[in-house]
Design an enzyme around this catalytic site. Structure first.
Site, PDB file in Angstrom:
ATOM      1  N   LYS A   1     -10.671 -27.219 -19.318  1.00  0.00           N
ATOM      2  CA  LYS A   1     -11.549 -26.372 -20.138  1.00  0.00           C
ATOM      3  C   LYS A   1     -12.288 -25.449 -19.182  1.00  0.00           C
ATOM      4  O   LYS A   1     -13.215 -25.850 -18.502  1.00  0.00           O
ATOM      5  CB  LYS A   1     -12.522 -27.216 -20.950  1.00  0.00           C
ATOM      6  CG  LYS A   1     -13.360 -26.341 -21.858  1.00  0.00           C
ATOM      7  CD  LYS A   1     -14.176 -27.140 -22.831  1.00  0.00           C
ATOM      8  CE  LYS A   1     -14.887 -26.219 -23.791  1.00  0.00           C
ATOM      9  NZ  LYS A   1     -15.781 -25.264 -23.137  1.00  0.00           N
TER      10      LYS A   1
ATOM     11  N   LYS B   1     -15.629 -33.279 -22.538  1.00  0.00           N
ATOM     12  CA  LYS B   1     -16.401 -32.745 -21.417  1.00  0.00           C
ATOM     13  C   LYS B   1     -16.593 -33.778 -20.306  1.00  0.00           C
ATOM     14  O   LYS B   1     -16.631 -34.983 -20.569  1.00  0.00           O
ATOM     15  CB  LYS B   1     -17.798 -32.328 -21.915  1.00  0.00           C
ATOM     16  CG  LYS B   1     -17.796 -31.228 -22.957  1.00  0.00           C
ATOM     17  CD  LYS B   1     -17.649 -29.903 -22.281  1.00  0.00           C
ATOM     18  CE  LYS B   1     -18.098 -28.750 -23.124  1.00  0.00           C
ATOM     19  NZ  LYS B   1     -19.494 -28.502 -23.182  1.00  0.00           N
TER      20      LYS B   1
ATOM     21  N   ASP C   1       0.832  -1.212   0.000  1.00  0.00           N
ATOM     22  CA  ASP C   1       0.000   0.000   0.000  1.00  0.00           C
ATOM     23  C   ASP C   1       0.862   1.256   0.000  1.00  0.00           C
ATOM     24  O   ASP C   1       0.530   2.248  -0.628  1.00  0.00           O
ATOM     25  CB  ASP C   1      -0.923   0.030   1.228  1.00  0.00           C
ATOM     26  CG  ASP C   1      -1.995  -1.048   1.122  1.00  0.00           C
ATOM     27  OD1 ASP C   1      -2.181  -1.586   0.007  1.00  0.00           O
ATOM     28  OD2 ASP C   1      -2.631  -1.360   2.155  1.00  0.00           O
TER      29      ASP C   1
HETATM   30  S1  IVH Z   1      -8.590 -23.547 -27.123  1.00  0.00           S
HETATM   31  C1  IVH Z   1     -10.344 -22.938 -31.726  1.00  0.00           C
HETATM   32  N1  IVH Z   1      -8.313 -23.998 -24.595  1.00  0.00           N
HETATM   33  O1  IVH Z   1     -13.774 -23.259 -24.908  1.00  0.00           O
HETATM   34  C2  IVH Z   1     -10.669 -22.651 -30.317  1.00  0.00           C
HETATM   35  N2  IVH Z   1     -10.386 -23.109 -25.303  1.00  0.00           N
HETATM   36  O2  IVH Z   1     -15.319 -24.269 -27.661  1.00  0.00           O
HETATM   37  C3  IVH Z   1      -9.505 -22.970 -29.470  1.00  0.00           C
HETATM   38  N3  IVH Z   1     -11.989 -22.729 -23.495  1.00  0.00           N
HETATM   39  O3  IVH Z   1     -14.092 -20.682 -27.221  1.00  0.00           O
HETATM   40  C4  IVH Z   1      -9.891 -22.902 -28.079  1.00  0.00           C
HETATM   41  N4  IVH Z   1     -10.710 -23.407 -21.868  1.00  0.00           N
HETATM   42  O4  IVH Z   1     -13.707 -20.063 -24.802  1.00  0.00           O
HETATM   43  C5  IVH Z   1      -9.137 -23.554 -25.541  1.00  0.00           C
HETATM   44  N5  IVH Z   1      -7.887 -24.467 -22.387  1.00  0.00           N
HETATM   45  C6  IVH Z   1      -8.710 -24.001 -23.314  1.00  0.00           C
HETATM   46  C7  IVH Z   1     -10.002 -23.542 -23.025  1.00  0.00           C
HETATM   47  C8  IVH Z   1     -10.812 -23.099 -24.043  1.00  0.00           C
HETATM   48  C9  IVH Z   1     -11.899 -22.912 -22.182  1.00  0.00           C
HETATM   49  C10 IVH Z   1     -13.195 -22.222 -24.189  1.00  0.00           C
HETATM   50  C11 IVH Z   1     -12.918 -21.138 -25.171  1.00  0.00           C
HETATM   51  C12 IVH Z   1     -13.384 -21.641 -26.496  1.00  0.00           C
HETATM   52  C13 IVH Z   1     -14.276 -22.777 -26.112  1.00  0.00           C
HETATM   53  C14 IVH Z   1     -14.143 -23.861 -27.164  1.00  0.00           C
END
Ligand code: IVH
Length: 675
Positions: free
Chosen positions: A118, A321, A40
């Site tokens: 994910k 998933k 701070d």
């Molecule tokens: S790679 C071509 N890595 O999941 C897209 N996506 O449907 C490449 N997401 O739109 C995405 N964790 O918002 C990637 N470790 C991760 C992720 C991730 C969450 C989300 C992201 C993306 C969606 C994919």
């Protein structure tokens, strides 16, 4: 000449570096090395100095995270590279199939998979120019996102200035697009909902919705209180660097000061990647952030190009998933819905049940075959599953709870809406009557929808009313509606009728993409429409295409190709199309992408521009096959004029060269302009 460093500026810079470093230790590494009081003190001193010496203030100073409220949201920006999404898998078999598809393209090579959590949040793209954060946007429709820079700046795990140059002595890339997920912890989510409840405000269904709502605030002072986090998972376009592997990208992201998940690992076989998904799954409930699966990514970037992408998903990655939340409830009855393409879908009408914060009262049963396979009857107690945004599904019946009063389901032989015959085609049942009210109403609503002709004021209710009154008997009738026929119907006055007629008139100039989307051809949504519009320069040429021609397009499979060919052969569809065109609809065709949108075009640019630098614009033109010259001549095809165009614009006008505003350039890039 020797220049003495200004001692105040030196102190300011030292303080900024120190504070940035402590922020990094605290927020990114969770390893603070000084007491709060000491931090701070440093912060206060910096604020004081910047106040006394405003000439040294800087937008990347750690004191500048929370800016003034913005007037409105909704300004969109074009992503340097589209933000695609990932294909989903729920079972091991699906993951093994993915691996096989990968190996077919890259036979004999050792494929490695990076396994990452994910994150269940809101994806964002952050643009850094020469190390400084200049823009942050949401994913939006993947092509354009919403500019939420002011709110993203409040997130402590987003550096306003990249941290180090990694391992090399090279300067930061001139421009880099960093992608990741904005998240809220479960703890903060609970607190925020408690506060919402106390203030009589609606509750957020889950941390993702709360994070999304927080990013869309007008006042960054509100966003900062939501204590959002950012986890980086990749990059979009990077100028001036080349990464060989996804692991290298993640390492660089860390070096630049981003938080990446500690759970990320590299698997040298698909079996071990599957194993990792199970391991991470067992820990997910203890994690601060919600995750809904893992992402598998082929590590070697060189293979990404070879694997390519479908219309929506890259083929080098997969979202695997976790099994999602399940609840039990009773099926009150099974209804059959008729979609706009005639598909009959059995839908379970449920006793309402809460799953993951959302009340579910309907769940799809997909097909007749699935109802039998799962042995589901009306009156059954069933497990319902809801995975993320996916439509809730009936998983299975609790057979032990049967009382004997349950009734088996049977797909009706006749359409429940029009009574026509129902035909089976593969797993699906269709109403064969192209004039079925359910189909026509559905098609009209689809035609008028946001991705179609975008006719505001022609939603489900109105379409049903006008259909019942005989004003809309077919898709084409939309373009023959008259004000006098509307006025006097319940809910229609002079003004609302005129508004709808004006909307329709305005919508009549339509891009080829929207036109194709609006026809409700099975399997032809916005991404396939886009592909078609990039490969066919007129409706005529598309109508003549064979299934073979169509499957040659990357992203169009045999089933969709067949649907398209059949659609254009059907006399009824031919008639509808010609009536639509006779009704005044004018299709604007896209430049066909044979080697790029700007192939062979000579362009001259005169800035400055709002959405890109001159260099970037030149790059974008060149990548699409055009060339950018410095002076206008009669050979110039287009002049792209920015906010303050000078003599080049005057010269273009003199020579009658076509002039594109920045907006028009972007429209053409998306394939939406008349030229
Ligand atoms: S790679 C071509 N890595 O999941 C897209 N996506 O449907 C490449 N997401 O739109 C995405 N964790 O918002 C990637 N470790 C991760 C992720 C991730 C969450 C989300 C992201 C993306 C969606 C994919």
């Amino acid at each position: 000449m020797f220049i003495m460093a200004n001692p105040v500026l030196t102190e300011i810079q030292k303080l900024r570096d120190e504070i940035n470093h402590h922020n990094y230790l605290y927020y990114v590494l969770n390893q603070p090395s000084i007491a709060d009081a000491e931090y701070d003190r440093l912060f206060k001193r910096l604020v004081e100095l910047e106040k006394t010496y405003p000439q040294f203030s800087a937008p990347d100073s750690p004191t500048q995270r929370v800016g003034a409220p913005v007037e409105n949201l909704g300004r969109t920006v074009l992503h340097d590279m589209p933000m695609l999404s990932l294909d989903n898998a729920f079972t091991e078999e699906e993951v093994l199939e993915f691996d096989q598809r990968v190996r077919k393209v890259i036979p004999g090579e050792a494929v490695e998979y990076v396994v990452e959590p994910k994150y269940d949040g809101v994806s964002a793209s952050l643009i850094y120019e020469n190390g400084l954060l200049i823009q942050g946007a949401t994913r939006g429709d993947g092509v354009r996102g919403e500019d939420v820079t002011a709110n993203l700046r409040t997130i402590q795990t987003i550096p306003l200035k990249l941290r180090s140059r990694g391992n090399s002595e090279e300067p930061f890339p001139p421009r880099v697009d960093i992608r990741g997920e904005v998240l809220m912890t479960r703890g903060v989510f609970k607190q925020i909902n408690q506060a919402q409840a106390k203030n009589g405000l609606p509750l957020f269904a889950n941390p993702r919705n709360a994070a999304s709502g927080s990013l869309r605030q007008l006042d960054p002072a509100v966003t900062v209180k939501r204590r959002l986090h950012f986890f980086a998972w990749g990059v979009g376009k990077v100028e001036g660097s080349q990464f060989r592997t996804q692991m290298e990208i993640l390492k660089q992201l860390k070096a630049w000061g981003f938080k990446t998940s500690p759970e990320i690992t590299l698997s040298s076989s698909i079996q071990s990647a599957i194993q990792r998904q199970h391991e991470i799954g067992t820990k997910r409930r203890e994690m601060d952030f919600e995750i809904d699966g893992v992402v598998l990514k082929v590590n070697q970037i060189a293979y990404h190009g070879e694997l390519g992408e479908t219309a929506r998903h890259p083929r080098w990655g997969l979202a695997y998933k976790f099994k999602s939340a399940q609840m039990t409830t009773r099926i009150k009855k099974i209804e059959v819905q008729v979609g706009r393409t005639g598909i009959l879908t059995p839908v379970a009408i449920l006793e309402p049940v809460q799953i993951g914060g959302v009340t579910v009262s309907r769940a799809t049963l997909h097909t007749e075959g699935e109802v039998f396979e799962k042995n589901i009857m009306e009156g059954d107690m069933v497990f319902i599953e809801r995975a993320g945004d996916v439509i809730p599904e009936v998983v299975k019946a609790v057979v032990e709870k049967r009382t004997g009063s349950e009734t088996p389901f049977q797909m009706p032989r006749n359409c429940p809406v029009c009574g026509s015959e129902v035909e089976k085609e593969g797993a699906y049942s269709y109403c064969i009557n192209l004039s079925c009210p359910a189909q026509i109403q559905g098609k009209i609503v689809h035609l008028a929808s946001r991705k179609g002709f975008e006719i505001t004021g022609l939603g489900e209710k109105k379409a049903e009313q006008l259909f019942k009154n005989g004003l809309l008997k077919d898709l084409a009738d939309v373009f023959y509606l008259k004000k006098e026929n509307l006025v006097g119907l319940p809910g229609w006055e002079e003004k609302s009728a005129q508004n709808l007629i004006d909307e329709i008139e305005k919508a009549k100039k339509v891009s080829f993409i929207r036109f194709l989307y609006s026809l409700s051809i099975r399997g032809v949504g916005s991404s396939v429409s886009k592909l078609l519009s990039h490969h066919y320069d007129s409706l005529d040429s598309l109508e003549k295409a064979t299934a073979e021609d169509l499957t040659a397009i990357h992203g169009i499979g045999p089933e969709i190709a067949d649907n398209i060919v059949h659609f254009f052969r059907e006399p009824r569809n031919k008639k509808t199309i010609s009536l639509i065109l006779m009704g005044g609809v004018e299709i604007r065709y896209e430049p066909v992408q044979k080697g790029g949108i700007w192939k062979g075009k000579k362009m001259v640019i005169t800035g400055p521009f709002k959405s890109f630098s001159r260099e970037e614009l030149t790059g974008r033109i060149e990548r699409e096959g055009g060339s950018a010259a410095s002076s206008v001549s009669s050979k110039t095809d287009f002049v792209v004029a920015g906010e303050n165009p000078g003599s080049k614009l005057a010269r273009a006008k003199e020579l009658g060269v076509k002039i594109l505003t920045e907006e028009e350039f972007l429209e053409m890039e998306r394939g939406e302009n008349p030229y």
